[in-house]
Design a protein around this motif. Structure first.
Motif, PDB file in Angstrom:
ATOM      1  N   GLU A 202      12.789  66.775  -0.216  1.00  0.00           N
ATOM      2  CA  GLU A 202      13.451  66.044   0.868  1.00  0.00           C
ATOM      3  C   GLU A 202      14.050  64.773   0.296  1.00  0.00           C
ATOM      4  OE1 GLU A 202      12.440  63.757   5.063  1.00  0.00           O
ATOM      5  OE2 GLU A 202      10.844  64.814   4.008  1.00  0.00           O
ATOM      6  N   GLY A 203      15.379  64.604   0.470  1.00  0.00           N
ATOM      7  CA  GLY A 203      16.049  63.394   0.037  1.00  0.00           C
ATOM      8  C   GLY A 203      16.096  62.377   1.168  1.00  0.00           C
ATOM      9  N   ILE A 204      15.849  61.113   0.830  1.00  0.00           N
ATOM     10  CA  ILE A 204      15.837  60.045   1.833  1.00  0.00           C
ATOM     11  C   ILE A 204      16.664  58.891   1.312  1.00  0.00           C
ATOM     12  CG2 ILE A 204      14.406  58.386   3.083  1.00  0.00           C
ATOM     13  CD1 ILE A 204      12.063  60.392   2.687  1.00  0.00           C
ATOM     14  N   SER A 205      17.681  58.495   2.075  1.00  0.00           N
ATOM     15  CA  SER A 205      18.464  57.311   1.738  1.00  0.00           C
ATOM     16  C   SER A 205      17.915  56.116   2.487  1.00  0.00           C
ATOM     17  CB  SER A 205      19.935  57.512   2.121  1.00  0.00           C
ATOM     18  OG  SER A 205      20.534  58.440   1.255  1.00  0.00           O
ATOM     19  N   GLY A 206      17.839  54.989   1.792  1.00  0.00           N
ATOM     20  CA  GLY A 206      17.285  53.785   2.383  1.00  0.00           C
ATOM     21  C   GLY A 206      15.789  53.764   2.182  1.00  0.00           C
ATOM     22  N   PRO A 207      15.155  52.691   2.608  1.00  0.00           N
ATOM     23  CA  PRO A 207      13.705  52.599   2.442  1.00  0.00           C
ATOM     24  C   PRO A 207      12.985  53.744   3.151  1.00  0.00           C
ATOM     25  CG  PRO A 207      14.620  50.471   3.046  1.00  0.00           C
ATOM     26  CD  PRO A 207      15.731  51.485   3.198  1.00  0.00           C
ATOM     27  N   ILE A 208      11.943  54.236   2.517  1.00  0.00           N
ATOM     28  CA  ILE A 208      11.159  55.326   3.104  1.00  0.00           C
ATOM     29  C   ILE A 208      10.324  54.759   4.238  1.00  0.00           C
ATOM     30  CG2 ILE A 208       9.430  57.113   2.716  1.00  0.00           C
ATOM     31  CD1 ILE A 208      10.120  57.007  -0.241  1.00  0.00           C
ATOM     32  N   ASP A 209      10.433  55.372   5.398  1.00  0.00           N
ATOM     33  CA  ASP A 209       9.620  54.981   6.540  1.00  0.00           C
ATOM     34  C   ASP A 209       8.149  55.227   6.197  1.00  0.00           C
ATOM     35  OD1 ASP A 209       9.210  54.383   9.461  1.00  0.00           O
ATOM     36  OD2 ASP A 209       8.420  56.445   9.373  1.00  0.00           O
ATOM     37  N   PRO A 210       7.292  54.237   6.363  1.00  0.00           N
ATOM     38  CA  PRO A 210       5.875  54.403   6.010  1.00  0.00           C
ATOM     39  C   PRO A 210       5.217  55.598   6.710  1.00  0.00           C
ATOM     40  CG  PRO A 210       6.342  52.089   6.423  1.00  0.00           C
ATOM     41  CD  PRO A 210       7.578  52.869   6.812  1.00  0.00           C
ATOM     42  N   GLN A 211       5.611  55.874   7.967  1.00  0.00           N
ATOM     43  CA  GLN A 211       5.032  57.023   8.668  1.00  0.00           C
ATOM     44  C   GLN A 211       5.492  58.332   8.035  1.00  0.00           C
ATOM     45  OE1 GLN A 211       6.263  56.076  12.679  1.00  0.00           O
ATOM     46  NE2 GLN A 211       4.249  55.200  13.140  1.00  0.00           N
ATOM     47  N   ARG A 212       6.758  58.389   7.619  1.00  0.00           N
ATOM     48  CA  ARG A 212       7.268  59.590   6.952  1.00  0.00           C
ATOM     49  C   ARG A 212       6.549  59.793   5.626  1.00  0.00           C
ATOM     50  NH1 ARG A 212       7.264  63.694   5.898  1.00  0.00           N
ATOM     51  NH2 ARG A 212       8.693  64.821   4.605  1.00  0.00           N
ATOM     52  N   LEU A 213       6.352  58.708   4.895  1.00  0.00           N
ATOM     53  CA  LEU A 213       5.657  58.776   3.613  1.00  0.00           C
ATOM     54  C   LEU A 213       4.208  59.224   3.804  1.00  0.00           C
ATOM     55  CD1 LEU A 213       5.905  58.322   0.579  1.00  0.00           C
ATOM     56  CD2 LEU A 213       5.333  55.924   0.966  1.00  0.00           C
ATOM     57  N   ALA A 214       3.546  58.699   4.828  1.00  0.00           N
ATOM     58  CA  ALA A 214       2.158  59.078   5.111  1.00  0.00           C
ATOM     59  C   ALA A 214       2.060  60.568   5.457  1.00  0.00           C
ATOM     60  CB  ALA A 214       1.586  58.226   6.234  1.00  0.00           C
ATOM     61  N   ALA A 215       3.012  61.073   6.247  1.00  0.00           N
ATOM     62  CA  ALA A 215       3.008  62.487   6.623  1.00  0.00           C
ATOM     63  C   ALA A 215       3.205  63.372   5.391  1.00  0.00           C
ATOM     64  CB  ALA A 215       4.093  62.761   7.662  1.00  0.00           C
ATOM     65  N   TRP A 216       4.148  62.980   4.517  1.00  0.00           N
ATOM     66  CA  TRP A 216       4.384  63.757   3.290  1.00  0.00           C
ATOM     67  C   TRP A 216       3.127  63.728   2.422  1.00  0.00           C
ATOM     68  CZ3 TRP A 216       4.508  61.804  -1.794  1.00  0.00           C
ATOM     69  CH2 TRP A 216       4.837  62.751  -2.764  1.00  0.00           C
ATOM     70  N   LEU A 217       2.547  62.552   2.265  1.00  0.00           N
ATOM     71  CA  LEU A 217       1.361  62.419   1.436  1.00  0.00           C
ATOM     72  C   LEU A 217       0.229  63.296   1.972  1.00  0.00           C
ATOM     73  CD1 LEU A 217       0.193  61.014  -1.020  1.00  0.00           C
ATOM     74  CD2 LEU A 217      -0.517  59.158   0.475  1.00  0.00           C
ATOM     75  N   LYS A 218       0.058  63.294   3.280  1.00  0.00           N
ATOM     76  CA  LYS A 218      -0.983  64.134   3.896  1.00  0.00           C
ATOM     77  C   LYS A 218      -0.741  65.606   3.580  1.00  0.00           C
ATOM     78  CE  LYS A 218      -3.248  65.070   8.287  1.00  0.00           C
ATOM     79  NZ  LYS A 218      -3.246  64.843   9.719  1.00  0.00           N
ATOM     80  N   SER A 219       0.536  66.011   3.563  1.00  0.00           N
ATOM     81  CA  SER A 219       0.866  67.418   3.301  1.00  0.00           C
ATOM     82  C   SER A 219       0.641  67.817   1.844  1.00  0.00           C
ATOM     83  CB  SER A 219       2.313  67.716   3.710  1.00  0.00           C
ATOM     84  OG  SER A 219       3.226  67.208   2.750  1.00  0.00           O
ATOM     85  N   VAL A 220       0.604  66.850   0.919  1.00  0.00           N
ATOM     86  CA  VAL A 220       0.472  67.186  -0.498  1.00  0.00           C
ATOM     87  C   VAL A 220      -0.881  66.801  -1.101  1.00  0.00           C
ATOM     88  CG1 VAL A 220       2.962  66.999  -0.858  1.00  0.00           C
ATOM     89  CG2 VAL A 220       1.509  65.045  -1.402  1.00  0.00           C
ATOM     90  N   LEU A 221      -1.705  66.055  -0.373  1.00  0.00           N
ATOM     91  CA  LEU A 221      -2.965  65.579  -0.948  1.00  0.00           C
ATOM     92  C   LEU A 221      -3.883  66.707  -1.412  1.00  0.00           C
ATOM     93  CD1 LEU A 221      -4.090  62.411   1.004  1.00  0.00           C
ATOM     94  CD2 LEU A 221      -3.475  62.626  -1.408  1.00  0.00           C
ATOM     95  N   GLY A 222      -3.956  67.774  -0.656  1.00  0.00           N
ATOM     96  CA  GLY A 222      -4.786  68.903  -1.067  1.00  0.00           C
ATOM     97  C   GLY A 222      -4.332  69.484  -2.384  1.00  0.00           C
ATOM     98  N   VAL A 223      -3.036  69.586  -2.563  1.00  0.00           N
ATOM     99  CA  VAL A 223      -2.485  70.109  -3.808  1.00  0.00           C
ATOM    100  C   VAL A 223      -2.807  69.149  -4.952  1.00  0.00           C
ATOM    101  CG1 VAL A 223      -0.362  70.722  -5.026  1.00  0.00           C
ATOM    102  CG2 VAL A 223      -0.648  71.359  -2.637  1.00  0.00           C
ATOM    103  N   LEU A 224      -2.665  67.858  -4.697  1.00  0.00           N
ATOM    104  CA  LEU A 224      -2.919  66.870  -5.743  1.00  0.00           C
ATOM    105  C   LEU A 224      -4.395  66.849  -6.150  1.00  0.00           C
ATOM    106  CD1 LEU A 224      -0.719  63.933  -4.429  1.00  0.00           C
ATOM    107  CD2 LEU A 224      -0.257  65.393  -6.395  1.00  0.00           C
ATOM    108  N   HIS A 225      -5.283  67.024  -5.178  1.00  0.00           N
ATOM    109  CA  HIS A 225      -6.717  66.981  -5.486  1.00  0.00           C
ATOM    110  C   HIS A 225      -7.200  68.284  -6.126  1.00  0.00           C
ATOM    111  CE1 HIS A 225      -7.714  63.080  -3.888  1.00  0.00           C
ATOM    112  NE2 HIS A 225      -7.085  63.367  -2.765  1.00  0.00           N
ATOM    113  N   ASP A 226      -6.669  69.415  -5.654  1.00  0.00           N
ATOM    114  CA  ASP A 226      -7.114  70.710  -6.169  1.00  0.00           C
ATOM    115  C   ASP A 226      -6.484  71.062  -7.508  1.00  0.00           C
ATOM    116  OD1 ASP A 226      -8.561  70.965  -3.850  1.00  0.00           O
ATOM    117  OD2 ASP A 226      -7.102  72.274  -2.878  1.00  0.00           O
ATOM    118  N   GLY A 227      -5.316  70.461  -7.779  1.00  0.00           N
ATOM    119  CA  GLY A 227      -4.622  70.758  -9.030  1.00  0.00           C
ATOM    120  C   GLY A 227      -3.821  72.031  -8.995  1.00  0.00           C
ATOM    121  N   HIS A 228      -3.665  72.636  -7.830  1.00  0.00           N
ATOM    122  CA  HIS A 228      -2.883  73.869  -7.728  1.00  0.00           C
ATOM    123  C   HIS A 228      -1.533  73.569  -7.102  1.00  0.00           C
ATOM    124  CE1 HIS A 228      -6.388  76.124  -8.849  1.00  0.00           C
ATOM    125  NE2 HIS A 228      -7.075  75.566  -7.882  1.00  0.00           N
ATOM    126  N   PRO A 229      -0.443  74.023  -7.741  1.00  0.00           N
ATOM    127  CA  PRO A 229       0.876  73.804  -7.121  1.00  0.00           C
ATOM    128  C   PRO A 229       1.079  74.669  -5.908  1.00  0.00           C
ATOM    129  CG  PRO A 229       1.094  74.763  -9.343  1.00  0.00           C
ATOM    130  CD  PRO A 229      -0.370  74.592  -9.045  1.00  0.00           C
TER     131      PRO A 229
END
Length: 165
Positions: A138-165
């Motif tokens: 997802e491309g974002i122009s301008g500062p990243i909205d903190p809520q958008r960033l938090a939602a993305w982070l929540k969606s990827v945290l399991g992958v980051l912790h488990d080490g599986h893409p």
């Protein structure tokens, strides 16, 4: 005693050098190399410039994010010309996490690099790309909205912790 002091000094220098990533030249093909190095794992790619005030605020936001989630890869690319490397490094030292990958545009024809990154990107900054699971970007122009960033982070945290893409 002198040898011990010399050894301690060299260790400090080595640790300082390791703590901060060097500026790498961003040229044609660099984006593909960055993506390949991540191997499908989620990461955040941010384009910024020394003269962009909102970019500095975003760099500070990304530094806080990196401290909270050290397993997250953050790649920072300055769109400034190579001659501005000293200024770029100074801004990064002040605002960015030391362990984030650091790149600087190394082609005087910056439009070519921007087009290779994203044909829809016309140079607005900051410009970020959130790489998620399954190859979603997802491309974002301008500062990243903190809520958008938090939602993305929540969606990827399991992958980051488990080490599986």
């Amino acid at each position: 005693m002198r040898r011990a002091l010399a050894f301690a000094f060299l260790c400090c220098v080595a640790l300082t050098a390791q703590a901060q990533m060097p500026l790498r030249p961003f040229v044609s093909g660099s984006l593909a190399a960055i993506e390949a190095a991540q191997g499908g794992r989620p990461f955040l790619l941010s384009f910024w410039s020394v003269d962009c005030a909102p970019c500095r605020a975003e760099l500070a936001q990304l530094a806080r994010l990196a401290r909270a989630h050290p397993q997250l890869t953050i790649v920072l690319v300055s769109t400034d010309p190579p001659g501005a490397a000293e200024d770029v490094q100074a801004v990064l030292d002040q605002y960015a996490p030391a362990w984030a990958e650091r790149w600087i545009f190394a082609d005087p024809f910056s439009e070519r690099l921007r087009f290779e990154v994203d044909p829809r990107w016309h140079g607005e900054l900051p410009r970020s790309y959130l790489y998620g699971p399954g190859g979603r970007v997802e491309g974002i122009s301008g500062p990243i909205d903190p809520q958008r960033l938090a939602a993305w982070l929540k969606s990827v945290l399991g992958v980051l912790h488990d080490g599986h893409p």
